[in-house]
Design an enzyme around this catalytic site. Structure first.
Site, PDB file in Angstrom:
ATOM      1  N   ARG A  52      -6.821  69.607 -24.034  1.00 13.45           N
ATOM      2  CA  ARG A  52      -5.583  70.376 -23.966  1.00 13.45           C
ATOM      3  C   ARG A  52      -4.604  69.904 -25.042  1.00 13.45           C
ATOM      4  O   ARG A  52      -4.671  68.765 -25.499  1.00 13.45           O
ATOM      5  CB  ARG A  52      -4.923  70.212 -22.590  1.00 13.45           C
ATOM      6  CG  ARG A  52      -5.712  70.789 -21.439  1.00 13.45           C
ATOM      7  CD  ARG A  52      -5.072  70.446 -20.112  1.00 13.45           C
ATOM      8  NE  ARG A  52      -5.084  69.003 -19.868  1.00 13.45           N
ATOM      9  CZ  ARG A  52      -4.323  68.399 -18.968  1.00 13.45           C
ATOM     10  NH1 ARG A  52      -3.466  69.087 -18.244  1.00 13.45           N
ATOM     11  NH2 ARG A  52      -4.406  67.097 -18.794  1.00 13.45           N
ATOM     12  N   ALA A  76      -1.608  70.361 -14.678  1.00 15.35           N
ATOM     13  CA  ALA A  76      -2.617  70.358 -13.614  1.00 15.35           C
ATOM     14  C   ALA A  76      -2.014  70.183 -12.226  1.00 15.35           C
ATOM     15  O   ALA A  76      -2.685  70.460 -11.237  1.00 15.35           O
ATOM     16  CB  ALA A  76      -3.639  69.253 -13.861  1.00 15.35           C
ATOM     17  N   PHE A  90      -5.168  65.194 -14.622  1.00 14.52           N
ATOM     18  CA  PHE A  90      -4.901  64.298 -13.497  1.00 14.52           C
ATOM     19  C   PHE A  90      -6.181  63.938 -12.738  1.00 14.52           C
ATOM     20  O   PHE A  90      -7.254  63.901 -13.312  1.00 14.52           O
ATOM     21  CB  PHE A  90      -3.837  64.888 -12.580  1.00 14.52           C
ATOM     22  CG  PHE A  90      -2.476  64.970 -13.222  1.00 14.52           C
ATOM     23  CD1 PHE A  90      -1.914  63.855 -13.829  1.00 14.52           C
ATOM     24  CD2 PHE A  90      -1.764  66.152 -13.245  1.00 14.52           C
ATOM     25  CE1 PHE A  90      -0.662  63.927 -14.432  1.00 14.52           C
ATOM     26  CE2 PHE A  90      -0.514  66.230 -13.839  1.00 14.52           C
ATOM     27  CZ  PHE A  90       0.036  65.118 -14.430  1.00 14.52           C
ATOM     28  N   PHE A 129      -9.562  47.960 -19.883  1.00 12.66           N
ATOM     29  CA  PHE A 129      -8.289  47.609 -20.517  1.00 12.66           C
ATOM     30  C   PHE A 129      -8.344  46.145 -20.954  1.00 12.66           C
ATOM     31  O   PHE A 129      -9.068  45.343 -20.349  1.00 12.66           O
ATOM     32  CB  PHE A 129      -7.130  47.804 -19.528  1.00 12.66           C
ATOM     33  CG  PHE A 129      -6.565  49.190 -19.507  1.00 12.66           C
ATOM     34  CD1 PHE A 129      -5.255  49.430 -19.895  1.00 12.66           C
ATOM     35  CD2 PHE A 129      -7.342  50.271 -19.107  1.00 12.66           C
ATOM     36  CE1 PHE A 129      -4.718  50.703 -19.882  1.00 12.66           C
ATOM     37  CE2 PHE A 129      -6.817  51.552 -19.086  1.00 12.66           C
ATOM     38  CZ  PHE A 129      -5.497  51.772 -19.476  1.00 12.66           C
TER      39      PHE A 129
END
Length: 557
Positions: A95, A274, A302, A383
């Site tokens: 998107r 969303a 999401f 991460f």
């Protein structure tokens, strides 16, 4: 320790190929491109009309996110690069970012680290002007409604029952509720009005679900914009606005071609929210990519309770698309958040919290496997603050339950960090699946609401406010009862209360408003405190964004 570069520093240091060279990788010749500078182009979709859309479609979704977002787009980009690295001709479909979150708190939508699409500054800002075209089309219709009333109101529109709002692609709470038309007789009729953010406009939803220009125009014409004094719906077609709106959108509907940091082709096109709309990139982009590549990676907004449910129950139902595999992104940070750990403490090792947060992940996995009958792999998005013990715990707990798991290190390593995930995705794509929807579209509205709430959210049921109950009857009487449902709900919880984390039980979903998006082809069910015009946080991201004397943008993530 090596210095950690920001996303924009990594992106600005990348070596981009001319977009013609990127296009050539999937068989697009230069005469099929409409160039927007050296590194962006729109694709002539008409030249591809007769090609079959035969690629394997991979949907990337996620567990319920933390407020900061948890790397679903980054994983999508890295997976596409990883698939190309292992020899699979792959395209990516994402998107477009909205300026509201870019200048607000969430940030952009171009990926992160070494798994990004570029030019990231362009993508996150004005890009090719699609959102401006959508906003202009929305506001043209708004102007034509008020002008019709000013010029005699032949359609008998009740100004108190105008449902069409103006829009702007910015988080501006001041515009949520306004009074306009003030002044003299020549300035229109004073009335209460309001603004939505552009990505919440039905024009955006229509734009992203339209199969072609003719379908776009037909969908625009069906949009309900007001009601008469006799409570009959008034459409965009009644105002004869659909032709001019389509004229504003005729170029925007062509998919935007860009590239990843590893110079692989990507479409970035459309961007409905969303938690308000259906949260998927455009049908045009997805189907065009499926005509050009062997594998197509796309994402839904999401968590899987929102984005994936709508991708599957709305987009796939309307288009006949069928995913071959689903990737469910999870992070140690998000699991700890779902256990109630404060955002400031998410980087500290906490094995107990990881285990408490795991039911959220496992419920999403169960939904994909058991409700939608699709093969799924959990991508553990690593991460820098994650510890080996935490990563090992997530993997071990998933494998105990027979859930496929792959470590994704794409933020730090790009496509090389996505090869293990890519291998597992290819394996899943080769397996047959029994894809099904969570409800029958022909079922009554209430049955569809109950199906989503009980099967996907694991609620005990649905309660309607008196207003929503009245709207349900009106929508059914008006012939809209067989449309799919688009739930507007908080992204942070399976419930309609964002404070209820993990995998709650013993709750009910309250629907406070039902409205038809007849052009998009679904009924929006609003729950909780969902707003269609967000506001800026106390310290907006806009405060950190600047431009140097030589025109280089800084501070953009």
């Amino acid at each position: 320790m090596a210095e950690i570069k920001s996303d924009i520093e990594i992106a600005q240091a990348a070596t981009m190929l001319p977009i013609s060279e990127v296009a050539a990788k999937v068989g697009l010749s230069d005469d099929m491109l409409e160039h927007y500078g050296k590194y962006k182009a729109k694709v002539d979709i008409h030249s591809l009309r007769d090609r079959p859309a035969s690629a394997k479609l991979i949907l990337v979704t996620a567990i319920n996110p933390t407020p900061a977002g948890e790397g679903k787009t980054t994983t999508s980009v890295g997976l596409a690069d990883g698939l190309n690295r292992i020899g699979k001709k792959t395209m990516l479909c994402l998107r477009e970012p909205s300026l509201g979150p870019v200048f607000g708190v969430k940030g952009g939508a171009a990926g992160g680290g070494y798994a990004q699409v570029v030019p990231m500054e362009d993508i996150n800002l004005h890009f090719t002007g699609d959102f401006h075209a959508i906003g202009a089309a929305n506001n043209l219709l708004a102007a034509m409604i008020d002008n019709h009333i000013k010029q005699g109101n032949a359609l008998n529109i009740d100004p108190r029952r105008i449902t069409w709002r103006r829009c702007v692609d910015m988080n501006d709470r001041q515009l949520r509720n306004v009074v306009d038309g003030l002044g003299g007789i020549a300035d229109g009729m004073p009335r209460q009005d309001g603004f939505d953010i552009t990505v919440a406009s039905e024009v955006m939803a229509v734009f992203c679900l339209a199969a072609d220009l003719a379908d776009l125009k037909a969908r625009l014409a069906r949009m309900v914009v007001a009601y008469t004094y006799d409570r009959a719906p008034v459409t965009c077609g009644d105002l004869k606005a659909q032709g001019a709106m389509t004229a504003l959108l005729k170029d925007a509907i062509k998919p935007n071609l860009v590239q990843t940091l590893e110079n692989n082709p990507a479409f970035v096109h459309g961007g409905p929210f969303a938690n308000i709309a259906h949260g998927c990139n455009s049908v045009e982009a997805t189907t065009t990519a499926m005509k050009l590549a062997d594998y197509v990676v796309t994402e839904a907004g999401f968590g899987a309770d929102l984005g994936a449910e709508k991708f599957l129950d709305i987009k796939c139902r309307m288009t006949g698309l069928k995913p071959s595999a689903v990737v469910l992104v999870a992070t140690v940070r998000a699991l700890k958040h779902n256990a109630g750990v404060a955002k400031a403490d998410l980087g500290t090792e906490n094995l107990a919290a990881v285990e408490v947060g795991l039911p959220n992940l496992l419920q999403h996995v169960s939904n994909i496997q058991d409700v939608f009958k699709l093969p799924v792999v959990v991508a553990i998005n690593a991460f820098p603050t994650d510890t080996k013990a935490e990563l090992d715990l997530v993997e071990a707990k998933c494998k105990e339950l027979g859930v496929n798991v792959a470590l994704s290190e794409v933020w730090a390593k790009g496509g090389a960090g996505g090869e293990a995930l890519a291998d597992e995705v290819v394996r899943l794509c080769d397996q047959p699946n029994g894809f099904s929807f969570s409800y029958d579209a022909d079922a009554p509205i209430m049955d569809k609401l109950e199906a989503i709430a009980t099967k996907v959210y694991h609620a005990d049921g649905v309660d309607l406010t008196s207003n929503a109950a009245k709207q349900l009857k009106e929508l059914t009487d008006q012939g809209f009862g067989k449309l799919p449902i688009c739930m507007a709900k908080t992204q942070y919880s399976f419930t309609d209360d964002q404070t209820k984390l993990g995998a709650p039980r013993g709750f009910r979903i309250t629907v406070r408003n039902l409205k038809v998006s007849a052009g998009a082809g679904f009924i929006v069910a609003l729950t909780g405190d969902i707003m269609t015009m967000p506001g800026l946080p106390k310290v907006p991201a806009a405060e950190k964004i600047d431009v140097t004397e030589d025109g280089r943008i800084v501070g953009l993530f």
